[in-house]
Design an enzyme around this catalytic site. Sequence first.
Site, PDB file in Angstrom:
ATOM      1  N   GLU A 170     -24.831  62.172  18.669  1.00 16.10           N
ATOM      2  CA  GLU A 170     -23.612  61.346  19.267  1.00 16.10           C
ATOM      3  C   GLU A 170     -23.263  60.654  17.869  1.00 16.10           C
ATOM      4  O   GLU A 170     -23.164  59.478  17.542  1.00 16.10           O
ATOM      5  CB  GLU A 170     -24.330  59.937  19.868  1.00 16.10           C
ATOM      6  CG  GLU A 170     -24.787  60.566  21.174  1.00 16.10           C
ATOM      7  CD  GLU A 170     -25.348  59.261  22.120  1.00 16.10           C
ATOM      8  OE1 GLU A 170     -25.469  59.579  23.216  1.00 16.10           O
ATOM      9  OE2 GLU A 170     -26.060  58.303  21.413  1.00 16.10           O
ATOM     10  N   GLU A 194     -26.392  65.013  27.863  1.00 10.22           N
ATOM     11  CA  GLU A 194     -27.167  64.007  28.560  1.00 10.22           C
ATOM     12  C   GLU A 194     -26.505  63.606  29.782  1.00 10.22           C
ATOM     13  O   GLU A 194     -25.407  62.693  29.647  1.00 10.22           O
ATOM     14  CB  GLU A 194     -27.283  63.059  27.552  1.00 10.22           C
ATOM     15  CG  GLU A 194     -28.038  63.300  26.299  1.00 10.22           C
ATOM     16  CD  GLU A 194     -28.301  62.178  25.289  1.00 10.22           C
ATOM     17  OE1 GLU A 194     -28.033  60.959  25.686  1.00 10.22           O
ATOM     18  OE2 GLU A 194     -28.642  62.285  24.112  1.00 10.22           O
TER      19      GLU A 194
END
Length: 670
Positions: free
Chosen positions: A142, A310
């Site tokens: 991320e 995710e």
Amino acid sequence: MRIGVDYYPEHWDKNRWKTDIKMMHKAHIGVVRIGEFAWSLYEPKEGKFEFGWMDEILDFLDKNQMKVVLCTPSAAPPKWLTDRYTDSLQWDIYGRPKLFGTRKHYCFNSDVYRKKVKILNEKIASRYGNHEVVEGWQIDNELGWSNTTRCYCESCRKKFQSWLKAKYQTIENLNQTYGTVFWSQIYNDFEEVIIPRAGACYDSCHDTQGQNPALLLDYDRFCSDSVISFAKESVNSIRKFSEKPVTTNLLDAAVNSGTGIDYFKLAKELDFVTWDNYVEFQWGKALKETVSRDHALLRSYKKQPFWVMEQQAGPCGWSKMGPSPAPGKLRLWTYQAVANGADTVVYFRWRSCPFGTEQLWHGILDHNGDENRRYEEIAKTGLEMDKLSKYYKALMPHPKVAILKSFDCEWSQGIHRQAEGLQYDQYQLDYYKAFTKLGCPVDFVSPEDDFGQYKLILAPLLLMTEEDTKNRLEKYADGGGTILFSFRSGIKNMHNNMLQETLPGFLQKLTGIEVEEVDPLLEKETNVSGVFGQSTGKIWCDIIKSKQAQVLGIYTGDYYSGRPCFTVNKFGKGHVYYLGCDLDENAMKKLALYLGNGLEIKMFPYEIEGVEAITADDEEKEVLFLLNHSDSPVVVPVQGVYREMLTGERGEDSIYLEATGVAILNFDNN
């Protein structure tokens, strides 16, 4: 097409691994992602490396026929590193270091941090680069999460000054470009140039920064370049030892908006792109159109299938949880991703962790590790995905409509909002929703992309663009393409300074209009009428003078009643529209229908509230996905005889969808 899961075997007793893998196989899970936060296990002390624990995990997964995406663990530097090398810490906009204790506390421009990352990445890649169980790599985790793209430390200041010197060559050129004569900001050399920390006029509550807007935009570009440089270095460390594909998990414009990274440029450094999709959690609930838009962005970055690395699997949050996904939602969200171009959906996480910051972040399994309702739903989905893969390769929409997304424009509009209630991504979403609600898929294109495969380019809030992009837009329209520009387009140069020519500036020739006056609608509304029906503007009004364009909409209120608000200009073989105001949702949908019908773009003939319709194909066979996002059953009218691919049932003219239900229709009768 398949499903996977994010797995943390290092969190659990080894005796549990066999149970986990057996349950994964039962649920048709074919790939796991591991290792993204494990730096302190790899290197517990500086220069002391331990790989036995990962050797054991990978060998176990290999022996049990499970494929792996192996991560580099740079997202969570260990305590010894931040203690010993304090210049590796990121600083916030107030000049305060972000201390150890959470994650992402590193500066992308710290030489020592990047050196340590490179050493560890190369050791991991050299050891596991050819391991049979590893099918791919994820670098970091991320990038840019939680406002960590923009750092304000001394390393960044010095490197920004070097970046500026390379761009502007002389300080006189920078002063002239920035207009530093304003507020006595003239610099005598590049070493004097600041980074835009919070100054005397900084007020985040009212969207005011006060710093020079050209400086701010350049700093946004510099910070994005810094992240991309770091990512490229990490990718190269892996490619030195492995030929397996490399990715990283992006965050897009829904709940996790504003990373400050140009994803079009970052995607060029990756073999494929992935993203993290949390729909209902502590920080909010995303609209179905917003999630769909983010999937569309992902497939657009490389114009190829993508992964969800995710995917929400349970109720989640850090300090408090969002709602538990209702029965059917995990399956629904998975198929929404697949319909929009995802060929792999990886759920986060396998089992809820009983310790640490994310102990409330529930995975497929609860803390007890037992089978539950969510597990059964995902197992059903995995079985269906296996069956679908026998009929289809990766499915993707192939739209005839695209939205032009410019990160320069996004950052510029974040610096100067232009009007109360205006936000770049949200306004682009208004256009996306209008078309996709009618079953018309939409791609996104960068200013550097080829426009030729699309019938319609939507370019809302194109504040600025390079000369090359302007020329290619003109060539596209001249050759028969159709473009729609909105208000606040063509207003700035690439240095974030207002143009001195009549608006819409560099778009005058294309649009065939002039903007004589503007009215930002603070605490008032204005009525409009046109081919889109009746509507109310609530954000902005351009008062337009047509030079050669045809008027398709007018204002019916305020002092400019009767003046044009929507026009079209014939340009070569094509057409260029200009919308000088915002419209409500119903009018936007009518506008989409007007444009689509004129260009003979296929629209889904019926709109059912809560139902998302997506046509996709694998370049050989086409299917229609129908996704019921509502909590009530519906009957959806369709045209023709079909076979429902999940059940094998055949039908004609309509189909029943239960609440959160999914149907995949093949009209070829194969």
